[in-house]
Scaffold this motif. Sequence first.
Motif, PDB file in Angstrom:
ATOM      1  N   PRO A  87       0.816  -1.224   0.000  1.00  0.00           N
ATOM      2  CA  PRO A  87       0.000   0.000   0.000  1.00  0.00           C
ATOM      3  C   PRO A  87       0.844   1.266   0.000  1.00  0.00           C
ATOM      4  CG  PRO A  87      -0.962  -1.613   1.473  1.00  0.00           C
ATOM      5  CD  PRO A  87       0.348  -2.195   1.017  1.00  0.00           C
ATOM      6  N   GLU A  88       2.014   1.193   0.603  1.00  0.00           N
ATOM      7  CA  GLU A  88       2.916   2.348   0.614  1.00  0.00           C
ATOM      8  C   GLU A  88       3.283   2.777  -0.808  1.00  0.00           C
ATOM      9  OE1 GLU A  88       7.432   3.508   2.182  1.00  0.00           O
ATOM     10  OE2 GLU A  88       6.570   1.535   2.604  1.00  0.00           O
ATOM     11  N   ASP A  89       3.491   1.802  -1.700  1.00  0.00           N
ATOM     12  CA  ASP A  89       3.823   2.122  -3.088  1.00  0.00           C
ATOM     13  C   ASP A  89       2.658   2.824  -3.777  1.00  0.00           C
ATOM     14  OD1 ASP A  89       6.456   0.776  -3.217  1.00  0.00           O
ATOM     15  OD2 ASP A  89       5.257  -1.021  -2.842  1.00  0.00           O
ATOM     16  N   VAL A  90       1.445   2.415  -3.441  1.00  0.00           N
ATOM     17  CA  VAL A  90       0.261   3.048  -4.015  1.00  0.00           C
ATOM     18  C   VAL A  90       0.122   4.477  -3.495  1.00  0.00           C
ATOM     19  CG1 VAL A  90      -2.232   2.890  -4.306  1.00  0.00           C
ATOM     20  CG2 VAL A  90      -0.865   0.802  -4.219  1.00  0.00           C
ATOM     21  N   ASP A  91       0.437   4.687  -2.219  1.00  0.00           N
ATOM     22  CA  ASP A  91       0.397   6.037  -1.655  1.00  0.00           C
ATOM     23  C   ASP A  91       1.392   6.954  -2.368  1.00  0.00           C
ATOM     24  OD1 ASP A  91      -1.532   5.289   0.142  1.00  0.00           O
ATOM     25  OD2 ASP A  91      -0.121   4.853   1.769  1.00  0.00           O
ATOM     26  N   ARG A  92       2.562   6.406  -2.682  1.00  0.00           N
ATOM     27  CA  ARG A  92       3.558   7.200  -3.409  1.00  0.00           C
ATOM     28  C   ARG A  92       3.065   7.529  -4.820  1.00  0.00           C
ATOM     29  NH1 ARG A  92       7.836   4.449  -0.496  1.00  0.00           N
ATOM     30  NH2 ARG A  92       7.786   2.719  -1.977  1.00  0.00           N
ATOM     31  N   LEU A  93       2.366   6.581  -5.426  1.00  0.00           N
ATOM     32  CA  LEU A  93       1.801   6.818  -6.750  1.00  0.00           C
ATOM     33  C   LEU A  93       0.819   7.989  -6.696  1.00  0.00           C
ATOM     34  CD1 LEU A  93       1.077   6.075  -9.698  1.00  0.00           C
ATOM     35  CD2 LEU A  93      -0.555   4.418  -8.769  1.00  0.00           C
ATOM     36  N   ARG A  94      -0.065   7.996  -5.695  1.00  0.00           N
ATOM     37  CA  ARG A  94      -1.046   9.078  -5.538  1.00  0.00           C
ATOM     38  C   ARG A  94      -0.341  10.428  -5.368  1.00  0.00           C
ATOM     39  NH1 ARG A  94      -3.734   9.558  -1.288  1.00  0.00           N
ATOM     40  NH2 ARG A  94      -5.762  10.267  -2.053  1.00  0.00           N
ATOM     41  N   ALA A  95       0.664  10.438  -4.499  1.00  0.00           N
ATOM     42  CA  ALA A  95       1.367  11.688  -4.209  1.00  0.00           C
ATOM     43  C   ALA A  95       2.073  12.218  -5.452  1.00  0.00           C
ATOM     44  CB  ALA A  95       2.377  11.466  -3.081  1.00  0.00           C
ATOM     45  N   ASN A  96       2.649  11.308  -6.227  1.00  0.00           N
ATOM     46  CA  ASN A  96       3.353  11.724  -7.438  1.00  0.00           C
ATOM     47  C   ASN A  96       2.379  12.295  -8.468  1.00  0.00           C
ATOM     48  OD1 ASN A  96       4.595  11.415 -10.185  1.00  0.00           O
ATOM     49  ND2 ASN A  96       6.308  10.615  -8.999  1.00  0.00           N
ATOM     50  N   LEU A  97       1.232  11.645  -8.630  1.00  0.00           N
ATOM     51  CA  LEU A  97       0.267  12.099  -9.621  1.00  0.00           C
ATOM     52  C   LEU A  97      -0.309  13.465  -9.275  1.00  0.00           C
ATOM     53  CD1 LEU A  97      -1.713   8.776 -10.283  1.00  0.00           C
ATOM     54  CD2 LEU A  97      -0.195   9.951 -11.886  1.00  0.00           C
ATOM     55  N   ILE A  98      -0.673  13.667  -8.003  1.00  0.00           N
ATOM     56  CA  ILE A  98      -1.357  14.907  -7.620  1.00  0.00           C
ATOM     57  C   ILE A  98      -0.410  16.096  -7.622  1.00  0.00           C
ATOM     58  CG2 ILE A  98      -0.983  14.805  -5.122  1.00  0.00           C
ATOM     59  CD1 ILE A  98      -4.249  15.751  -6.974  1.00  0.00           C
ATOM     60  N   SER A  99       0.893  15.845  -7.626  1.00  0.00           N
ATOM     61  CA  SER A  99       1.849  16.955  -7.581  1.00  0.00           C
ATOM     62  C   SER A  99       1.857  17.763  -8.878  1.00  0.00           C
ATOM     63  CB  SER A  99       3.265  16.427  -7.300  1.00  0.00           C
ATOM     64  OG  SER A  99       3.710  15.600  -8.367  1.00  0.00           O
ATOM     65  N   THR A 100       1.398  17.166  -9.959  1.00  0.00           N
ATOM     66  CA  THR A 100       1.447  17.864 -11.253  1.00  0.00           C
ATOM     67  C   THR A 100       0.123  17.810 -12.016  1.00  0.00           C
ATOM     68  OG1 THR A 100       2.329  15.860 -12.295  1.00  0.00           O
ATOM     69  CG2 THR A 100       3.927  17.508 -11.548  1.00  0.00           C
ATOM     70  N   ARG A 101      -0.923  17.270 -11.390  1.00  0.00           N
ATOM     71  CA  ARG A 101      -2.173  17.098 -12.129  1.00  0.00           C
ATOM     72  C   ARG A 101      -3.375  17.537 -11.290  1.00  0.00           C
ATOM     73  NH1 ARG A 101       1.342  13.073 -13.166  1.00  0.00           N
ATOM     74  NH2 ARG A 101       1.699  12.483 -15.344  1.00  0.00           N
ATOM     75  N   LYS A 102      -4.468  17.829 -11.976  1.00  0.00           N
ATOM     76  CA  LYS A 102      -5.708  18.197 -11.288  1.00  0.00           C
ATOM     77  C   LYS A 102      -6.330  16.957 -10.653  1.00  0.00           C
ATOM     78  CE  LYS A 102      -7.986  19.927 -14.710  1.00  0.00           C
ATOM     79  NZ  LYS A 102      -9.058  20.621 -15.475  1.00  0.00           N
ATOM     80  N   PRO A 103      -7.080  17.129  -9.554  1.00  0.00           N
ATOM     81  CA  PRO A 103      -7.725  15.977  -8.908  1.00  0.00           C
ATOM     82  C   PRO A 103      -8.589  15.150  -9.853  1.00  0.00           C
ATOM     83  CG  PRO A 103      -7.842  17.882  -7.476  1.00  0.00           C
ATOM     84  CD  PRO A 103      -7.283  18.369  -8.778  1.00  0.00           C
ATOM     85  N   SER A 104      -9.305  15.792 -10.768  1.00  0.00           N
ATOM     86  CA  SER A 104     -10.160  15.043 -11.690  1.00  0.00           C
ATOM     87  C   SER A 104      -9.334  14.130 -12.589  1.00  0.00           C
ATOM     88  CB  SER A 104     -10.984  16.011 -12.550  1.00  0.00           C
ATOM     89  OG  SER A 104     -10.140  16.895 -13.272  1.00  0.00           O
ATOM     90  N   THR A 105      -8.181  14.627 -13.039  1.00  0.00           N
ATOM     91  CA  THR A 105      -7.297  13.817 -13.885  1.00  0.00           C
ATOM     92  C   THR A 105      -6.694  12.673 -13.083  1.00  0.00           C
ATOM     93  OG1 THR A 105      -6.750  15.759 -15.217  1.00  0.00           O
ATOM     94  CG2 THR A 105      -5.275  13.862 -15.394  1.00  0.00           C
ATOM     95  N   VAL A 106      -6.235  12.993 -11.881  1.00  0.00           N
ATOM     96  CA  VAL A 106      -5.633  11.968 -11.023  1.00  0.00           C
ATOM     97  C   VAL A 106      -6.642  10.874 -10.702  1.00  0.00           C
ATOM     98  CG1 VAL A 106      -4.611  11.512  -8.756  1.00  0.00           C
ATOM     99  CG2 VAL A 106      -3.957  13.565 -10.029  1.00  0.00           C
ATOM    100  N   ASN A 107      -7.857  11.257 -10.400  1.00  0.00           N
ATOM    101  CA  ASN A 107      -8.887  10.264 -10.074  1.00  0.00           C
ATOM    102  C   ASN A 107      -9.180   9.343 -11.248  1.00  0.00           C
ATOM    103  OD1 ASN A 107      -9.097  11.190  -7.465  1.00  0.00           O
ATOM    104  ND2 ASN A 107     -10.923  12.417  -7.829  1.00  0.00           N
ATOM    105  N   HIS A 108      -9.111   9.885 -12.465  1.00  0.00           N
ATOM    106  CA  HIS A 108      -9.275   9.037 -13.655  1.00  0.00           C
ATOM    107  C   HIS A 108      -8.138   8.017 -13.745  1.00  0.00           C
ATOM    108  CE1 HIS A 108      -9.409   7.615 -17.751  1.00  0.00           C
ATOM    109  NE2 HIS A 108      -8.289   8.259 -18.046  1.00  0.00           N
TER     110      HIS A 108
END
Length: 425
Positions: free
Chosen positions: A146-167
């Motif tokens: 799960p830690e790897d998934v948390d890092r994935l979320r953090a990386n995505l949201i750093s440069t993208r809008k929430p709507s894009t990240v959620n997709h």
Amino acid sequence: MGRKRNRGLSPEEEREAIEQLVANSPGIELRGEAIRIDFMCQGKRCRETLKIPLTFANVEYAINKRKSIQLEIRQGVFDYAVHFPESARARNTKASRKVSLRELYDRYWQIKSANITEETERRYKVALEVCGEIVGWSVPLGTLMPEDVDRLRANLISTRKPSTVNHYLATWNGMVEWARANEYTSRTLDAAFFKNQVEDPDPLSLDEFKQIIEDGCLHPQDKALVTLAVYTGLRPGELCALAREDVSGNVLHVRRSVTAGKVLKVPKTGNDRKVWLVPPAQEAVRALLEMTRDAKPVEEAVEISRHQSRKETITPLVTPLQARNKNISTNRMQVGSWATKWEKLLSRAKVRRRVAYQTRHTYACWSLTAHGNIAFIAKQMGHKDYSMLVKVYGRWMDSESENEAEFIWQELQKSGAYCPVIKEK
């Protein structure tokens, strides 16, 4: 594996020695020139033929292998795929499920892509490619935490809008859920979505609409398209896919849409719908019919699903009349061309920039503030029900509550309703 025969023995003598050894070794059998192991696993009898030459040494190897298997079975650590990777019984065992993220993606995508349209495939593929690059394609799936998934979320949201990240995360979740269901992993690797404030619609005002028509539109087709888009709420893809055959008096039949990849497909809900035209939309349709009076019908394929399509003979209603290079232009205006044209119209009219999709929001907001029936509006726009209308346009509905109450009372009075005078006795 092993020497071909014992030194000093003739082939006949070695064969006799092999048969004697097999006869004295339970669970070892000869199948012609092959060696077969016989053992019990989870209450079932298992037989596996070894792909090794028949020699005395290899029979000894088979005897020792069977002993190792029996020991592992007693200890509860036996894995069929480790000993017999090519056996049908090895499927769905722990060893056969050990894959890297890239191998999982390849297996998942082969199945997933068969059930979605090409346009959806393009968007999903982009999302999974981005996620795979961030997590690491070579990482064994069984080691993901799960830690790897948390890092994935953090990386995505750093440069993208929430709507894009959620997709992206929704697409990722689909793959890892499939992996867990098929026992490639026992962990839950779903990613939590980010709270996403739905952006309010940004409709045109009546003054802005008039400004676009008068100052932005230089060609009659531009005026017709803007008017039709605003007064019908058609999606850009639906607008560009209209055909002359779709017009029936004051009703417009929405039967297809065109994707960014220039592919015709059925509307978003999969169903055709009728759009009742108000006078401005009727005038816009009349003008477009006049502009395309010399157009020729063509037979085209309309995608229903990835594996099914239908043939239609249609005459495009929205054509690129103003294309600069007629040699490369298509017989239908494309979504990208309409988006580009829309931006130029706004710029020329000096109206604040909005995407072309806002014409759809304009229709909904104008209809709601005019006290339109929400079920009718939802049906006109192609929603399955009016819940989406309430969710997206709730602010416009709330702002008209007082006016709506007054409107309802006026209508009730027309039917004979009255306000009794109540006095204390």
